[in-house]
Scaffold this motif. Structure first.
Motif, PDB file in Angstrom:
ATOM      1  N   CYS A 292      -7.986  -3.692   3.156  1.00 40.83           N
ATOM      2  CA  CYS A 292      -8.072  -2.820   1.989  1.00 40.83           C
ATOM      3  C   CYS A 292      -7.062  -3.203   0.907  1.00 40.83           C
ATOM      4  O   CYS A 292      -7.304  -2.992  -0.267  1.00 40.83           O
ATOM      5  N   TYR A 293      -5.943  -3.790   1.309  1.00 43.04           N
ATOM      6  CA  TYR A 293      -4.927  -4.152   0.315  1.00 43.04           C
ATOM      7  C   TYR A 293      -5.409  -5.339  -0.517  1.00 43.04           C
ATOM      8  O   TYR A 293      -5.981  -6.293   0.005  1.00 43.04           O
ATOM      9  N   TYR A 294      -5.203  -5.249  -1.838  1.00 41.05           N
ATOM     10  CA  TYR A 294      -5.604  -6.322  -2.744  1.00 41.05           C
ATOM     11  C   TYR A 294      -4.502  -6.422  -3.778  1.00 41.05           C
ATOM     12  O   TYR A 294      -4.299  -5.475  -4.547  1.00 41.05           O
ATOM     13  N   SER A 295      -3.779  -7.515  -3.783  1.00 43.83           N
ATOM     14  CA  SER A 295      -2.555  -7.567  -4.591  1.00 43.83           C
ATOM     15  C   SER A 295      -2.830  -7.353  -6.084  1.00 43.83           C
ATOM     16  O   SER A 295      -1.956  -6.912  -6.818  1.00 43.83           O
ATOM     17  N   LYS A 296      -4.073  -7.636  -6.521  1.00 43.94           N
ATOM     18  CA  LYS A 296      -4.353  -7.495  -7.944  1.00 43.94           C
ATOM     19  C   LYS A 296      -4.779  -6.085  -8.332  1.00 43.94           C
ATOM     20  O   LYS A 296      -4.979  -5.798  -9.505  1.00 43.94           O
ATOM     21  N   LEU A 297      -4.918  -5.227  -7.365  1.00 42.27           N
ATOM     22  CA  LEU A 297      -5.341  -3.862  -7.664  1.00 42.27           C
ATOM     23  C   LEU A 297      -4.213  -2.892  -7.353  1.00 42.27           C
ATOM     24  O   LEU A 297      -3.745  -2.822  -6.223  1.00 42.27           O
ATOM     25  N   LYS A 298      -3.803  -2.178  -8.371  1.00 40.18           N
ATOM     26  CA  LYS A 298      -2.691  -1.239  -8.200  1.00 40.18           C
ATOM     27  C   LYS A 298      -3.108  -0.068  -7.320  1.00 40.18           C
ATOM     28  O   LYS A 298      -4.193   0.478  -7.489  1.00 40.18           O
TER      29      LYS A 298
ATOM     30  N   SER B  30      -3.878  -0.073  -4.222  1.00 40.45           N
ATOM     31  CA  SER B  30      -4.706  -0.374  -3.063  1.00 40.45           C
ATOM     32  C   SER B  30      -3.830  -0.527  -1.828  1.00 40.45           C
ATOM     33  O   SER B  30      -2.629  -0.761  -1.919  1.00 40.45           O
ATOM     34  N   GLY B  31      -4.430  -0.418  -0.695  1.00 39.75           N
ATOM     35  CA  GLY B  31      -3.705  -0.586   0.570  1.00 39.75           C
ATOM     36  C   GLY B  31      -3.425   0.720   1.253  1.00 39.75           C
ATOM     37  O   GLY B  31      -3.570   1.790   0.673  1.00 39.75           O
ATOM     38  N   GLY B  32      -3.040   0.622   2.529  1.00 38.10           N
ATOM     39  CA  GLY B  32      -2.673   1.807   3.299  1.00 38.10           C
ATOM     40  C   GLY B  32      -3.834   2.552   3.906  1.00 38.10           C
ATOM     41  O   GLY B  32      -3.663   3.651   4.401  1.00 38.10           O
ATOM     42  N   LYS B  33      -5.033   1.983   3.861  1.00 39.12           N
ATOM     43  CA  LYS B  33      -6.189   2.723   4.355  1.00 39.12           C
ATOM     44  C   LYS B  33      -6.768   2.168   5.645  1.00 39.12           C
ATOM     45  O   LYS B  33      -7.168   2.914   6.521  1.00 39.12           O
ATOM     46  N   CYS B  34      -6.794   0.862   5.749  1.00 33.89           N
ATOM     47  CA  CYS B  34      -7.535   0.296   6.887  1.00 33.89           C
ATOM     48  C   CYS B  34      -6.690   0.129   8.128  1.00 33.89           C
ATOM     49  O   CYS B  34      -7.221   0.090   9.226  1.00 33.89           O
ATOM     50  N   ARG B  35      -5.409   0.035   8.014  1.00 33.90           N
ATOM     51  CA  ARG B  35      -4.453  -0.105   9.118  1.00 33.90           C
ATOM     52  C   ARG B  35      -4.558  -1.434   9.869  1.00 33.90           C
ATOM     53  O   ARG B  35      -4.047  -1.548  10.978  1.00 33.90           O
ATOM     54  N   THR B  36      -5.217  -2.423   9.301  1.00 34.05           N
ATOM     55  CA  THR B  36      -5.269  -3.701  10.025  1.00 34.05           C
ATOM     56  C   THR B  36      -3.967  -4.474   9.902  1.00 34.05           C
ATOM     57  O   THR B  36      -3.705  -5.360  10.684  1.00 34.05           O
ATOM     58  N   CYS B  37      -3.175  -4.143   8.876  1.00 36.12           N
ATOM     59  CA  CYS B  37      -1.968  -4.931   8.649  1.00 36.12           C
ATOM     60  C   CYS B  37      -0.756  -4.363   9.378  1.00 36.12           C
ATOM     61  O   CYS B  37       0.378  -4.705   9.063  1.00 36.12           O
ATOM     62  N   LEU B  38      -0.997  -3.501  10.368  1.00 36.53           N
ATOM     63  CA  LEU B  38       0.098  -2.912  11.142  1.00 36.53           C
ATOM     64  C   LEU B  38       1.023  -3.973  11.723  1.00 36.53           C
ATOM     65  O   LEU B  38       0.574  -4.965  12.274  1.00 36.53           O
TER      66      LEU B  38
ATOM     67  N   CYS C 151     -12.766   0.914   2.102  1.00 37.49           N
ATOM     68  CA  CYS C 151     -11.468   0.337   1.785  1.00 37.49           C
ATOM     69  C   CYS C 151     -11.019   0.738   0.381  1.00 37.49           C
ATOM     70  O   CYS C 151      -9.876   0.537   0.017  1.00 37.49           O
ATOM     71  N   TYR C 152     -11.908   1.256  -0.401  1.00 32.91           N
ATOM     72  CA  TYR C 152     -11.635   1.726  -1.773  1.00 32.91           C
ATOM     73  C   TYR C 152     -11.335   0.599  -2.760  1.00 32.91           C
ATOM     74  O   TYR C 152     -10.976   0.869  -3.893  1.00 32.91           O
ATOM     75  N   ARG C 153     -11.465  -0.668  -2.332  1.00 33.86           N
ATOM     76  CA  ARG C 153     -11.158  -1.747  -3.275  1.00 33.86           C
ATOM     77  C   ARG C 153     -12.068  -1.705  -4.502  1.00 33.86           C
ATOM     78  O   ARG C 153     -11.612  -1.887  -5.618  1.00 33.86           O
ATOM     79  N   CYS C 154     -13.354  -1.459  -4.274  1.00 31.75           N
ATOM     80  CA  CYS C 154     -14.291  -1.472  -5.399  1.00 31.75           C
ATOM     81  C   CYS C 154     -14.011  -0.309  -6.342  1.00 31.75           C
ATOM     82  O   CYS C 154     -14.190  -0.424  -7.551  1.00 31.75           O
ATOM     83  N   VAL C 155     -13.546   0.807  -5.774  1.00 35.72           N
ATOM     84  CA  VAL C 155     -13.249   1.964  -6.618  1.00 35.72           C
ATOM     85  C   VAL C 155     -12.056   1.657  -7.529  1.00 35.72           C
ATOM     86  O   VAL C 155     -12.071   1.968  -8.716  1.00 35.72           O
TER      87      VAL C 155
END
Lengths: 321, 191
Positions: free
Chosen positions: A35-41, A43-51, A160-164
């Motif tokens: 869900c995290y996308y460095s170019k989108l302010k 974003s992140g914290g939703k999918c929990r894959t990066c634990l 993931c809300y990236r598109c939003v």
């Protein structure tokens, strides 16, 4: 600030997150992110894959953090020690996260256009199990069109809300968001409104799964039959730097240029993406690098910098740079 | 210079002896071998009157299976083509239109599916890669032809007949474990 991630030390600025620090090191130890996308302010914290596991919070406070933390939204502290692949706890947690992401994700990879370049496919291949623990049916939605050129398969969405965020930040008028809550939430254009903005096509590129796909490329080919080439053109709306996916001398689709973390370098406009499918529209720069691990690299060959030559005196094979 | 292989021989041009020059002993030796073979057990059979016994899982001509309702199983996912070491398989996919649900099982199907039998090495990797149990190899032999282009088999040759009586039986090619898995109704695709 000095941070140690999987025994590799890196110097980063104050305020960077663990994920960004890991990306600075690069390689295998970078936690995956859906869900995290460095170019989108935001974003992140939703999918929990990066634990990841924080074995030492900072130089001052050497106690470990009590729970696994999401590396995309946890800022680093000086002297922090982070474990990603070196911690079995993290691998186990990620396995659970994959299972949760796949709870409602259909097994339609053979049909899905994203297959072969899908983040969720990579993730479940890397960390997941090959069976499911649930018996319940997956939720199902009809396939709908978002605008003229985008198809939404809500079945495949992992929320993931990236598109939003893309619709909200890249375009001035957001006509696209998430309706309802929890298990029934779904991506929608508000009350059937089509996304008509000139940059709306970028939601396809940011989507980590095959929920948002290109209608002009729908079922045309599989990504591993195509050859991605860097190309550019004069464009009044965007930078015009894209990757065109070619089959022989035909352009099947146009996407942004994705870096090693699966993020586009520059967002491209809809005209470049959907309308310019003629080779003469583009100045082709050359083939893009494809990692050996990707299925797209099948039957694609790159010129190696190394070459083997026969030594005429010894009669042996040698490898030269 | 060092030899690149250990199988090279040095060719000599030495003069033959008298015994070698009259050739007769050499001819007799050759004849003995030739006629000796006449009395051995034949290694050939009189095909097509006589055929050899085939294994149940002999890898011959491919078949594109239909499901129980007669719909084509293939969804043109391209995994067989990417698994194929000889690059013999090509396909073009298309979207199923409303009203064609009785013809194709999934929303995508192969409108063109071609196997170049001259390229195919019958390794069975396509069968193994297929996620939809659509392609199987059969004990049928690929027939010889006079023209090369007739070896490119399209869907007209590969897809099995819709008539239930004429279906190709591939159950012997599936392990007991697979057949057991298919009974598991927890999975939607087994329902």
């Amino acid at each position: 600030m000095k941070v140690t991630i999987d025994n590799v030390q890196v110097e980063v600025e104050d305020g960077t997150t663990i994920l960004q620090a890991a990306r600075k090191i690069g390689g295998k130890l970078v936690p995956p992110a859906m869900c995290y996308y460095s170019k989108l302010k935001g974003s992140g914290g939703k999918c929990r894959t990066c634990l990841v596991k924080v074995a030492q919070s900072s130089a001052k406070d050497p106690r470990p953090m009590p729970k696994l933390v999401a590396s995309c939204s946890t800022p680093v502290q000086d002297g922090m020690v982070v474990q990603n692949l070196t911690s079995p706890e993290v691998i186990e947690a990620r396995k659970g996260v994959v299972e949760f992401l796949l709870l409602n994700h259909p097994l339609d990879c053979p049909v899905c256009d994203q297959a072969g370049e899908c983040d969720l496919q990579d993730l479940s291949f890397g960390y997941g199990m090959d069976e499911t623990a649930t018996e319940e049916d997956r939720r199902e939605f009809p396939v709908i069109d978002i605008g003229e050129n985008i198809k939404l398969h809500m079945n495949r969405c992992i929320l993931c809300y990236r598109c939003v965020y893309t619709a909200g930040q890249l375009t001035d008028k957001r006509l696209h968001g998430v309706m309802y809550r929890g298990d029934v939430s779904e991506i929608s254009t508000f009350i059937g409104n089509a996304v008509t903005n000139e940059f709306s096509g970028n939601v396809i590129d940011v989507c980590p799964v095959g929920a948002l796909t290109d209608k002009t490329f729908r079922f045309k080919s599989r990504v591993w039959f195509l050859k991605p080439m860097n190309a550019h053109r004069e464009c009044s709306k965007c930078a015009g730097k894209t990757a065109v996916w070619m089959f022989g001398n035909e352009i099947y689709r146009v996407t942004g240029r994705k870096d090693e973390f699966g993020e586009v370098e520059e967002f491209i406009c809809n005209e470049c993406r959907f309308e310019k499918k003629d080779v003469n529209d583009w100045i082709i720069e050359g083939p893009r690098h494809i990692t050996r691990q990707s299925v797209i690299s099948a039957n694609h060959y790159e010129e190696s910098k190394k070459q083997s030559v026969i030594n005429p005196i010894e009669g042996t094979m040698e490898i030269q740079e | 210079m060092k030899n690149l292989t250990n199988r090279s021989k040095i060719v000599s041009n030495k003069k033959m002896s008298f015994r070698e020059r009259i050739y007769f002993p050499a001819i007799l030796g050759g004849m003995r071998i030739t006629f000796g073979h006449l009395f051995r057990r034949k290694t050939t059979v009189q095909y097509p009157e006589v055929t050899r016994e085939f294994s149940d899982i002999y890898r011959g001509k491919h078949v594109l299976k239909r499901d129980d309702e007669g719909r084509e199983r293939c969804t043109a996912c391209g995994l067989c083509a990417v698994a194929c070491p000889a690059e013999a398989i090509t396909m073009v996919s298309a979207e199923r239109k409303p009203g064609e649900e009785h013809l194709y099982r999934e929303e995508k199907y192969a409108i063109v599916y071609e196997i170049n039998m001259l390229r195919c090495i019958f390794c069975g990797d396509c069968e193994e890669a297929c996620p939809k149990e659509a392609i199987f190899l059969t004990p049928e032999i690929v027939k010889s032809e006079y023209q090369r282009d007739r070896f490119i088999y399209g869907k007209d040759v590969l897809v099995e007949p819709a008539d239930p009586a004429k279906r190709v039986d591939v159950s012997k090619r599936q392990t007991a474990k697979v057949l057991e898995f298919k009974k598991d109704k927890r999975y939607k695709h087994n329902k």
